[in-house]
Design an enzyme around this catalytic site. Structure first.
Site, short mmCIF file in Angstrom:
data_model
loop_
_atom_site.label_atom_id
_atom_site.label_comp_id
_atom_site.label_asym_id
_atom_site.label_seq_id
_atom_site.Cartn_x
_atom_site.Cartn_y
_atom_site.Cartn_z
N THR A 215 6.35 5.02 -1.26
CA THR A 215 5.64 3.72 -1.13
C THR A 215 6.27 2.57 -0.27
O THR A 215 7.59 2.93 -0.39
CB THR A 215 5.08 3.05 -2.64
OG1 THR A 215 4.88 1.67 -2.34
CG2 THR A 215 6.51 3.47 -3.40
N ASP A 216 5.90 1.62 0.13
CA ASP A 216 6.74 0.59 1.00
C ASP A 216 7.37 -0.24 0.05
O ASP A 216 8.16 -0.99 0.34
CB ASP A 216 5.63 -0.20 1.98
CG ASP A 216 4.51 -0.78 1.17
OD1 ASP A 216 4.23 -0.57 0.03
OD2 ASP A 216 3.62 -1.46 2.04
N GLU A 217 6.74 0.07 -1.33
CA GLU A 217 7.09 -1.05 -2.43
C GLU A 217 8.75 -0.99 -2.56
O GLU A 217 9.52 -1.69 -3.39
CB GLU A 217 6.58 -1.10 -3.68
CG GLU A 217 5.01 -1.22 -3.41
CD GLU A 217 4.26 -1.39 -4.65
OE1 GLU A 217 4.60 -1.96 -5.54
OE2 GLU A 217 2.88 -1.21 -4.34
N TYR B 133 8.18 0.12 -11.25
CA TYR B 133 7.64 1.18 -10.63
C TYR B 133 8.31 1.17 -9.10
O TYR B 133 8.59 2.65 -8.92
CB TYR B 133 6.09 0.68 -10.21
CG TYR B 133 5.51 1.47 -8.92
CD1 TYR B 133 5.19 2.98 -9.10
CD2 TYR B 133 5.08 0.92 -7.82
CE1 TYR B 133 4.72 3.61 -8.17
CE2 TYR B 133 4.63 1.74 -6.91
CZ TYR B 133 4.23 3.20 -7.05
OH TYR B 133 3.74 3.91 -5.76
N LYS C 225 10.31 4.97 -7.92
CA LYS C 225 9.83 5.48 -6.56
C LYS C 225 11.12 5.64 -5.44
O LYS C 225 11.46 6.68 -5.06
CB LYS C 225 8.75 4.95 -5.86
CG LYS C 225 7.45 4.94 -6.56
CD LYS C 225 7.05 6.46 -6.73
CE LYS C 225 6.57 6.97 -5.18
NZ LYS C 225 5.95 8.47 -5.43
P1 NAD Z 1 -2.66 7.90 -9.04
O1 NAD Z 1 -2.16 6.98 -10.19
O2 NAD Z 1 -4.17 7.63 -8.71
O3 NAD Z 1 -2.66 9.55 -9.46
C1 NAD Z 1 -1.34 10.06 -9.82
C2 NAD Z 1 -1.79 11.36 -10.28
O4 NAD Z 1 -0.52 12.31 -10.50
C3 NAD Z 1 -2.73 11.62 -11.45
O5 NAD Z 1 -3.70 12.60 -11.24
C4 NAD Z 1 -1.90 12.11 -12.33
O6 NAD Z 1 -2.46 12.75 -13.36
C5 NAD Z 1 -0.78 12.83 -11.74
N1 NAD Z 1 0.49 12.69 -12.48
C6 NAD Z 1 1.09 11.67 -13.12
N2 NAD Z 1 2.23 12.09 -13.71
C7 NAD Z 1 2.35 13.46 -13.65
C8 NAD Z 1 3.21 14.54 -14.05
N3 NAD Z 1 4.42 14.25 -14.70
N4 NAD Z 1 3.03 15.95 -13.48
C9 NAD Z 1 1.98 16.06 -12.88
N5 NAD Z 1 0.90 15.21 -12.41
C10 NAD Z 1 1.16 14.05 -12.88
O7 NAD Z 1 -1.77 7.67 -7.84
P2 NAD Z 1 -2.16 7.49 -6.35
O8 NAD Z 1 -2.61 6.30 -6.00
O9 NAD Z 1 -2.95 8.64 -5.99
O10 NAD Z 1 -0.65 7.81 -5.55
C11 NAD Z 1 -0.21 9.01 -5.31
C12 NAD Z 1 0.99 8.98 -4.73
O11 NAD Z 1 1.03 8.07 -3.46
C13 NAD Z 1 2.31 8.29 -5.65
O12 NAD Z 1 3.27 8.92 -5.62
C14 NAD Z 1 2.39 6.88 -5.27
O13 NAD Z 1 3.57 6.43 -5.41
C15 NAD Z 1 2.11 7.11 -3.83
N6 NAD Z 1 1.57 5.79 -3.10
C16 NAD Z 1 0.41 5.29 -3.58
C17 NAD Z 1 -0.16 4.23 -2.98
C18 NAD Z 1 -1.34 3.40 -3.31
O14 NAD Z 1 -1.66 2.26 -2.90
N7 NAD Z 1 -2.27 3.88 -4.40
C19 NAD Z 1 0.59 3.49 -1.65
C20 NAD Z 1 1.66 4.16 -1.29
C21 NAD Z 1 2.19 5.36 -2.02
P1 TYD Z 2 -2.22 -3.69 -6.76
O1 TYD Z 2 -3.49 -2.88 -6.45
O2 TYD Z 2 -1.69 -3.37 -8.18
O3 TYD Z 2 -1.17 -2.93 -6.03
P2 TYD Z 2 0.57 -3.30 -5.69
O4 TYD Z 2 1.00 -4.14 -6.98
O5 TYD Z 2 1.14 -1.68 -5.83
O6 TYD Z 2 0.67 -3.91 -4.32
O7 TYD Z 2 -2.08 -5.54 -6.47
C1 TYD Z 2 -2.35 -5.56 -5.11
C2 TYD Z 2 -2.05 -6.99 -5.00
O8 TYD Z 2 -3.13 -7.58 -5.83
C3 TYD Z 2 -0.85 -7.37 -5.62
O9 TYD Z 2 -0.39 -8.69 -4.88
C4 TYD Z 2 -1.20 -7.93 -7.16
C5 TYD Z 2 -2.71 -8.46 -6.87
N1 TYD Z 2 -3.53 -8.16 -8.06
C6 TYD Z 2 -4.25 -9.54 -8.30
O10 TYD Z 2 -4.29 -10.67 -7.84
N2 TYD Z 2 -5.22 -9.17 -9.66
C7 TYD Z 2 -5.29 -8.15 -10.07
O11 TYD Z 2 -6.00 -7.95 -11.25
C8 TYD Z 2 -4.61 -6.85 -9.58
C9 TYD Z 2 -4.54 -5.43 -10.28
C10 TYD Z 2 -3.73 -6.89 -8.57
#
Ligand code: NAD
Ligand code: TYD
Length: 363
Positions: A147-149, A173, A177
């Protein structure tokens, strides 16, 4: 699903990939896209935490190319047996705990899966990989999805995050990561494991669990519930449609240079309040009876809330030729239409555990 597919999958040594976390939001979209594009068979290892959902994979429930295994990336015995049995040519690691607000309430699970789990996975892979014949060893790839975070927070005039920006994670988080990224880096430098890392901005799209900003706002808008905007709503995120993230991961897997990291973004920086108002407009256009702007409610800010994320994605564009295909508006329309058309999926995730989370976070 697992046993029925095992025999067919076994005969395809080296002609398959292993995906972890493929029942989550991005993982499931990646798996569906991969198979739709006639990708080779895959093993999907997922623990099925609250964020994992087999309903997302219902359309491939009888697809012989998909072998689902419920399990933990930190379970060394299971991972070892999957590697020995299937001999994947590549592994894509999506599995993680991912919601910042949950990491604030309880960081333990984040350390366990994202740090300890990734370490256990890497170490099993290293032991198995080093015994492969030289050509298979060279061709193997471990792609870590991050992630970019990990880069922390930008001020309004700062340049966007590049691959050389120093890590400065601010939430549990992001710290977990970042730790996993460092382990991946170390396994490349120390052991020569052919790793690739992607650091992507905020994703949105179909099948995202309605705890993250965009699906939460869509669901609440449809249900006439308050739209809780943290702080002043001026925090900025860069948004990428999930199908574009899946295509970036495929591109890096195919063409990325081992040991490198690639930033992935949508070139779509927006303040949260503008995202929420855009959602309201699209929902209103689809369902004129729903007037959601009046539901916008400013609530207490998230502790340690990063102000701004922005991605410089010029490296992946220049070196690998990847660019996103959706704009924020087009991707958002597709996303909202998907949620309007998939009430069953939504009902399947809005269970008692979900209600408990909503009460805890927004009461
Ligand atoms: P999500 O929370 O929707 O899904 C995570 C999945 O991982 C779930 O299916 C869960 O059951 C599985 N999981 C959790 N712990 C596990 C373990 N110990 N063993 C096996 N499986 C396990 O997450 P997402 O949004 O699909 O993100 C996927 C990846 O992309 C993550 O690594 C996250 O850090 C990265 N990412 C997400 C975003 C975003 O905006 N959602 C952006 C950048 C990077
Ligand atoms: P989120 O989807 O949780 O992603 P991340 O924190 O990983 O960027 O949140 C996106 C942005 O939206 C973040 O600045 C927090 C804000 N946010 C709200 O304002 N209200 C909400 O209920 C949630 C879940 C997030």
């Amino acid at each position: 699903m697992a046993n029925a597919k095992l025999a067919g999958a076994k005969s395809l040594a080296h002609q398959m990939i292993l995906v972890t976390g493929g029942a989550g939001f991005i993982g499931a979209n990646f798996v569906l896209d991969w198979l739709a594009r006639a990708g080779e068979p895959l093993v999907n290892l997922d623990k099925l935490t609250y964020a994992g959902n087999l309903t997302s994979l219902a359309s491939i429930a009888t697809d012989a190319r998909h072998l689902f295994v419920r399990g933990d990336i930190g379970d060394a015995g299971l991972v070892r047996s999957l590697l020995e049995r299937h001999r994947p040519r590549a592994i894509v690691n999506f599995a993680a705990e991912t919601h910042v607000d949950r990491s604030i309430h309880g960081p333990g699970d984040f350390i366990q899966t994202n740090v300890v789990g990734t370490f256990a996975l890497l170490d099993c892979i290293r032991a198995w990989w080093r015994e492969l014949p030289p050509t298979a060893r060279d061709a193997f790839r471990f792609l870590h999805v991050s992630t970019d975070e990990v880069y922390g927070s930008l001020g309004p005039g700062d340049p966007p995050f590049s691959e050389t920006t120093a890590y400065a994670p601010n939430s549990p988080y992001a710290a977990s990561k970042g730790s996993s990224d460092h382990l991946v880096r170390a396994y490349h430098h120390t052991y020569g494991l052919p790793t690739l890392t992607t650091n992507c901005s905020n994703n949105y799209g179909p099948r995202q669990f309605p705890e993250k900003l965009i699906p939460l706002m869509i669901v609440n808008a449809l249900e006439g519930r308050p739209l809780p905007v943290y702080g002043d709503g001026r925090n900025v995120r860069d948004w990428l449609y999930v199908g574009d993230h899946a295509s970036a991961v495929r591109t890096v897997l195919e063409k990325g240079r081992p040991g490198e990291t690639y930033n992935v973004g949508g070139n779509a920086e927006m303040a949260n309040i503008d995202v929420v108002r855009t959602i309201c407009r699209v929902v209103h256009a689809r369902r004129p009876e729903l007037d959601c702007e009046r539901l916008v409610t400013f609530v207490k800010d998230r502790p340690g809330h990063d102000r701004r994320y922005a991605i410089d994605a010029s490296k992946i564009r220049r070196e690998l030729g990847w660019t996103p295909s959706e704009t924020f508006e087009s991707g958002l329309r597709r996303t909202i239409d998907w949620y309007l058309d998939n009430g069953d999926w939504l009902a399947s995730v809005q269970n008692a555990e979900y209600r408990k989370w909503v009460d805890l976070q927004y009461a």
